[in-house]
Design a protein around this motif. Structure first.
Motif, PDB file in Angstrom:
ATOM      1  N   ILE A  65      -4.256   7.880   3.076  1.00 40.42           N
ATOM      2  CA  ILE A  65      -3.269   7.868   4.167  1.00 40.42           C
ATOM      3  C   ILE A  65      -2.590   6.510   4.247  1.00 40.42           C
ATOM      4  O   ILE A  65      -1.367   6.417   4.413  1.00 40.42           O
ATOM      5  N   VAL A  66      -3.376   5.445   4.068  1.00 40.31           N
ATOM      6  CA  VAL A  66      -2.765   4.116   4.087  1.00 40.31           C
ATOM      7  C   VAL A  66      -1.758   3.992   2.951  1.00 40.31           C
ATOM      8  O   VAL A  66      -0.628   3.506   3.125  1.00 40.31           O
ATOM      9  N   ALA A  67      -2.140   4.468   1.767  1.00 41.48           N
ATOM     10  CA  ALA A  67      -1.235   4.373   0.629  1.00 41.48           C
ATOM     11  C   ALA A  67       0.020   5.198   0.880  1.00 41.48           C
ATOM     12  O   ALA A  67       1.131   4.788   0.528  1.00 41.48           O
ATOM     13  N   CYS A  68      -0.147   6.359   1.490  1.00 45.22           N
ATOM     14  CA  CYS A  68       0.997   7.201   1.827  1.00 45.22           C
ATOM     15  C   CYS A  68       1.927   6.482   2.786  1.00 45.22           C
ATOM     16  O   CYS A  68       3.154   6.531   2.651  1.00 45.22           O
ATOM     17  N   ALA A  69       1.322   5.810   3.744  1.00 44.66           N
ATOM     18  CA  ALA A  69       2.134   5.085   4.708  1.00 44.66           C
ATOM     19  C   ALA A  69       2.921   3.996   4.009  1.00 44.66           C
ATOM     20  O   ALA A  69       4.101   3.748   4.313  1.00 44.66           O
ATOM     21  N   ALA A  70       2.283   3.349   3.025  1.00 41.16           N
ATOM     22  CA  ALA A  70       3.001   2.333   2.257  1.00 41.16           C
ATOM     23  C   ALA A  70       4.171   2.967   1.528  1.00 41.16           C
ATOM     24  O   ALA A  70       5.271   2.416   1.470  1.00 41.16           O
TER      25      ALA A  70
END
Lengths: 114, 966
Positions: free
Chosen positions: B371-376
């Motif tokens: 999810i963090v990577a997606c947000a990035a």
């Protein structure tokens, strides 16, 4: 001499070309041999037509082509003779193998289709 | 540096040799190699940061001015770190991804090879070398995408990726050659400084087009983007490596590398910027509608690469810095996303978003990371993607072109931002939240810890860069971007908060709009059946690609059918006609005139023998179809006349050799005649007309070629010969070759290398013949004994030994000649020795001596029979060939050991008791090698054919006993 040799080269080459275009393997083989004779003669004679010239180095004789026969085409033809022998042998055996595989001696491996 | 570059390739070779299934060993080895690349590179940072360009060169093609140059400036260093560091992470990850059944050796070997190729691309200091490594990456990526060779989609995808990128590579090569032509050097250093020259050159548009073709195909830019989604058939570690950080980045790398040279023009702006913009929108749009997680990531990669391309196309240094920044950011978050997908796929058994749901409760840690990577990826603040996206938005706002563009570009950027938020949400929200999945093939759970470690590190990098940009990435970005913009960095600030600016508003709009669209359409996305995006389904690059492929294959087949034939006669005819026409054409250019060389007077004898020879040649041509023996006899007459001619014109060596070869050839033909089929006497009447015409046509061609050759040789024979190099050989033969027979000295010394090749050919022919005949099965009708051997009826009273059995050959009818021929053997041996020893100074030599020995042995075979000879002598022809070749080679190498060039002769004069002074050049050893090879091959040739009759008889023996009654 020149005219004899050039006519002979022409005759050998003509016979060779005609045979190379024939449909039987043995004919092609003979044709290739004739062609290689023609080519060897050609290479050899265009160097020099020297009758009674020295092929072996003699001390004191000036190194030019009036005293000596031309060694360069000779060594080229010598190589060509041996290689020609090798390819003829190879071709003969390929021809035999073709005969074993196809049963015939047509260059295409089968008789010509109408 | 060169060592670092060669390390992955060496590692790849070693990895290929390790046990196939040893996953642990393989991955440890690959990780060690990757570490060994990363660490020295990282240690170079102080030098690079000081603005130094580290380079090293190795001479490669000095004649073309091309060296292998390793050139490491800040940009190359950043990319090299990316390639090797990401390689390390992927190696670790792949250890846990690969199943025990996958051949790990091949995987790691290819992966390391790819890493080397990619390193080669980024550190190349020479454009030709860059293209070489570029194509190498295409090859390795082909092999990696097709890693699961049993899967059809993998093979297809690999083929498509390879065709597209390798074709682009060829265009790139042409472009680079043009660039080198314009600048006058292929060195990157020189080219980078010649920007003005290149842009002003008339060839600039063509060069630009070709280079862009290479870069845009590699980076999957519109309209070449279609290969990337199909390349997703690769194992996920491969996708994470190739399609996030390396392979597809090579295209934008090249654009950035050549940015100082090629950019700044309108062409660049419209092509690169336009393609980038279209790709950005198209990729983002298509990504929203994917159901396969990897498909989503593939299209999002296309879109992000479009973004980078667009930035590079804007012709502004600030945009170029943003592009470099986004290259790094995209690599980190996209690789971590690919790896997360791999984990999800690995642990739940599917990548289909319609089947995945609520995974967060099963894999909370992986979920958080993803999810963090997606947000990035979506560009959420406090993550690295936000920063570069913000820079991008800023650039679109401040670009100054036509007023229309000033409005369109920010709008398009915002729309792309909206799409990015939508597809990021689809990944981040749809997969991890919601009700528990209902039809997962496996019960999802967290992976082993080490599989997650690479993802953790990458996500950590995302967060660090996103929160503390100036501290964490600022210096590196400055170092990396400096060479791209050509030395002076524009002013920019890496901060999380720039105030309430237009770009920030655009970000807010994108996030708000994206979230809104997602909320509205989330259900619909989930229920869609097809995988294509609406409106784009019919524009299918794959379909186009395949139809183009089919079209070209068909075209090639059609051309082949039209222009070619499998029949020999037309081929030979076409060849001869072409050669003849070439001869005629050259005679037209240089007129064929007779010269005035002093003629040699003809003698009647000579004319006569040649009349005979010509008649024989014609006779052979006439008779060779039905009377083979006659044709053969006439052929040998021609050979003998040729031999006389050689002797006539002072060439004793040639005459000797011709004579010996003539004998061997005739024996060979005679042996072969036995296996020829009966001549076909009745030809097909349906082809009669065609044959009639063909014979007339061939006669015409043969006669015209003969006339032409006659004219040519007459012209040559009568003209004065130009300066020849022959006197040189005559002059040096004794003084430097150490022999007075010039021809022999030329063969074993001046042109010894040629002779070495020649005897190699002889040896090869001998062995080929042997191999061909080992499998030869003679046809039935020739297996029987020739009729001549059955003339003596069984039990008849005769002075010949009566045959014991039906089917036996008549025996011992050659006893008297056999004794004579046996006596001949030692004499022939002495004669050959004589010829051999005198060869250097008098006519003779290894060839002739070898042929004489071979003929003597063959004569034994002929009169005593193969069995008799082989029962008493152990001749192993292959051994003769081997010994001869080795001897000749060793003589040649010997001179190298002593510090002279290959095959230099040294002459020693030794005085032997009784014999006296003996002249011993090292060429004698070489000649001995020639001798042995000639003996070996000739014997091998002849005995291989003669063994056929033995074998045939053995095979027919049982049946012959019963059937054959005389």
């Amino acid at each position: 001499m020149e005219i004899v040799i050039s006519v002979s080269i022409g005759v050998l080459a003509s016979a060779g070309v005609w045979l190379v275009l024939r449909p039987r393997t043995f004919q092609v083989l003979i044709g290739l041999s004739l062609l290689s004779y023609a080519v060897n003669l050609f290479i050899f004679t265009v160097g020099s037509l020297a009758i009674a010239a020295e092929p072996i180095v003699k001390p004191g004789l000036a190194a030019n082509l009036t005293n000596y026969s031309d060694p360069l085409p000779q060594s080229l033809v010598l190589t060509a003779i041996v290689i020609g022998f090798a390819t003829t042998a190879l071709f003969l055996v390929v021809l035999l193998a073709l005969r074993g595989l196809s049963g015939g001696d047509h260059v295409d491996g089968q008789e010509e289709q109408p | 540096m060169l060592l670092i570059l060669s390390l992955p390739f060496v590692g790849s070779l070693i990895a290929a040799l390790l046990p196939t299934r040893a996953r642990n060993l393989e991955s440890v080895w690959a990780a060690a190699v990757a570490l060994a690349v990363v660490l020295p590179l990282a240690m170079l940072y102080p030098q690079i940061a000081a603005g130094e360009v580290v380079s090293e060169r190795l001479s490669w093609l000095p004649s073309l001015g091309i060296d292998i140059v390793v050139r490491l400036d800040g940009f190359a260093w950043m990319f090299a770190m990316l390639v090797s560091g990401m390689g390390l992470l992927v190696v670790v990850y792949a250890r846990y991804y690969l199943s025990p059944d996958d051949p790990a050796a091949r995987f790691y070997s290819l992966l390391l090879g790819f890493m080397g190729a990619m390193l080669g691309v980024v550190v190349s200091g020479n454009l030709v070398q860059l293209v070489l490594f570029w194509e190498l990456t295409s090859v390795f990526s082909f092999l990696l995408i097709g890693y699961w060779t049993h899967r059809k989609d993998a093979r297809r995808g690999a083929r498509m990726a390879f065709t597209v990128t390798a074709t682009g590579g060829l265009a790139l090569l042409a472009g680079v050659l043009l660039l080198g032509h314009i600048v006058g050097s292929y060195e990157v250093d020189v080219v980078l400084k010649a920007g003005d020259l290149v842009r002003a050159h008339p060839l600039y548009p063509l060069t630009l087009g070709l280079v862009l073709l290479g870069a845009l195909t590699k980076s999957a830019q519109f309209p070449f983007h279609f290969w990337l989604p199909h390349a997703m058939a690769a194992p996920t570690p491969v996708s994470a490596y190739l399609h996030s950080a390396t392979m597809v980045k090579a295209g934008v790398f090249l654009l950035a590398r050549l940015w100082p040279v090629l950019s700044g023009t309108d062409e660049w702006f419209w092509i690169v910027g336009g393609v980038g913009l279209v790709t950005l929108l198209l990729g983002a749009y298509a990504a929203m509608f994917q159901n396969d997680l990897k498909g989503l990531l593939a299209y999002s990669t296309i879109s992000h690469l479009g973004l980078i391309t667009l930035l590079l196309g804007l012709n502004s240094p600030l945009a170029a810095v943003a592009a470099v920044f986004h290259m790094m950011n995209h690599a980190t978050f996209k690789a971590s996303l690919f790896m997360s997908v791999g984990i999800i796929d690995h642990e739940s058994g599917t990548r289909d978003m319609r089947r995945l749901d609520g995974l967060f409760r099963y894999m909370p840690i992986t979920g958080t990371l993803a999810i963090v990577a997606c947000a990035a990826m979506a560009g959420v603040p406090l993550l690295n993607g936000f920063l570069s996206k913000e820079m991008f938005f800023a650039e679109t706002v401040f670009v100054s072109a036509s007023p229309l563009f000033e409005f369109v570009l920010p709008a398009a950027a915002t729309v792309a931002g909206v799409f990015a938020v939508v597809y990021s949400l689809r990944f981040g929200h749809d997969v991890f939240f919601g009700p528990p999945p209902t039809d997962c093939p496996r019960q999802p759970h967290e992976p082993v810890h080490w599989m997650r470690v690479p993802v953790e590190l990458l996500v950590l990098a995302c967060v660090l860069v996103g929160t503390l940009p100036a501290w964490s990435i600022g210096p590196v970005l400055a170092v990396a971007a400096q060479p791209v913009v050509g030395g002076t960095l524009p002013a920019y600030s890496l901060a999380v908060w720039h105030g309430f600016t237009t770009p920030f508003v655009m970000s807010l709009v994108a996030m708000g709009g994206g979230a809104l669209i997602y909320l509205l359409f989330a259900k619909r996305f989930k229920q869609r059946r097809g995988s294509g995006a609406p409106l784009l389904q019919h524009v299918d690059g794959k379909q186009l690609f395949h139809s183009a492929l089919a079209f070209f294959t068909g075209l090639a087949r059609w051309l082949l059918r039209r222009l070619s034939t499998k029949r020999l006669q037309p081929q030979v005819f076409a060849m001869l006609v072409t050669a003849g026409l070439a001869g005629v054409a050259s005679a037209l250019i240089v007129p064929l005139t007779w010269g005035d060389r002093t003629r040699v007077p003809a003698t009647p004898e000579f004319v006569l023998i040649w009349i005979v020879a010509c008649a024989c040649a014609i006779g052979a041509a006439w008779q060779s179809k039905f009377h083979r023996l006659a044709a053969l006899t006439m052929l040998s007459v021609v050979g003998l006349v040729l031999c006389i001619t050689f002797a006539w014109f002072s060439a004793p060596d040639l005459a000797l050799t011709q004579l010996a070869v003539e004998v061997v050839t005739t024996i060979l033909f005679l042996l072969g005649l036995r296996w020829m089929p009966k001549p076909v006497t009745q030809s097909d009447p349906r082809t009669a007309v065609r044959v009639w015409w063909r014979r007339r046509r061939d006669v015409v061609l043969a006669v015209s070629i003969g006339v032409g050759l006659s004219a040519l040789s007459y012209a040559l024979l009568t003209r004065n010969a130009p300066l020849s190099i022959s006197p040189f050989f005559i002059d040096k033969a004794l003084s430097e070759g150490g022999g007075s027979n010039v021809v022999n000295v030329m063969l074993v010394d001046f042109r010894a290398f040629d002779t070495l090749g020649e005897i190699t050919v002889l040896g090869i022919v001998g062995i080929t013949v042997y191999a061909l005949l080992r499998r030869f099965r003679p046809p039935l009708e020739v297996i029987e004994q020739p009729a001549q051997q059955h003339v003596v009826p069984l039990g008849a009273v005769s002075d010949l030994q009566p045959r014991q059995q039906a089917g036996d050959a008549a025996q011992r009818y050659l006893d008297v000649p056999a004794v004579l021929v046996r006596l001949l053997l030692p004499i022939a041996g002495v004669f050959a020795f004589h010829l051999f020893m005198r060869g250097h100074n008098q006519p003779g030599g290894g060839f002739v001596a070898g042929l004489v020995v071979a003929i003597a042995f063959t004569a034994q075979y002929m009169v005593s029979g193969t069995r008799w000879v082989e029962g008493r002598m152990r001749l192993v022809p292959p051994r003769w060939i081997a010994v001869g070749l080795l001897l000749a080679l060793a003589t040649g190498l010997g001179s190298m050991v002593l510090g002279f060039p290959f095959l230099t002769t040294h002459t020693a004069h030794v005085s032997w008791p009784l014999v006296g002074a003996v002249h011993l050049p090292s060429a004698t050893l070489f000649d001995l090698g020639v001798f042995a090879v000639v003996v070996g091959s000739t014997l091998l040739l002849l005995t291989a054919i003669s063994h056929q009759s033995l074998r045939a008889r053995r095979r027919s023996a049982p049946t012959a006993n019963e059937v054959k009654v005389p």
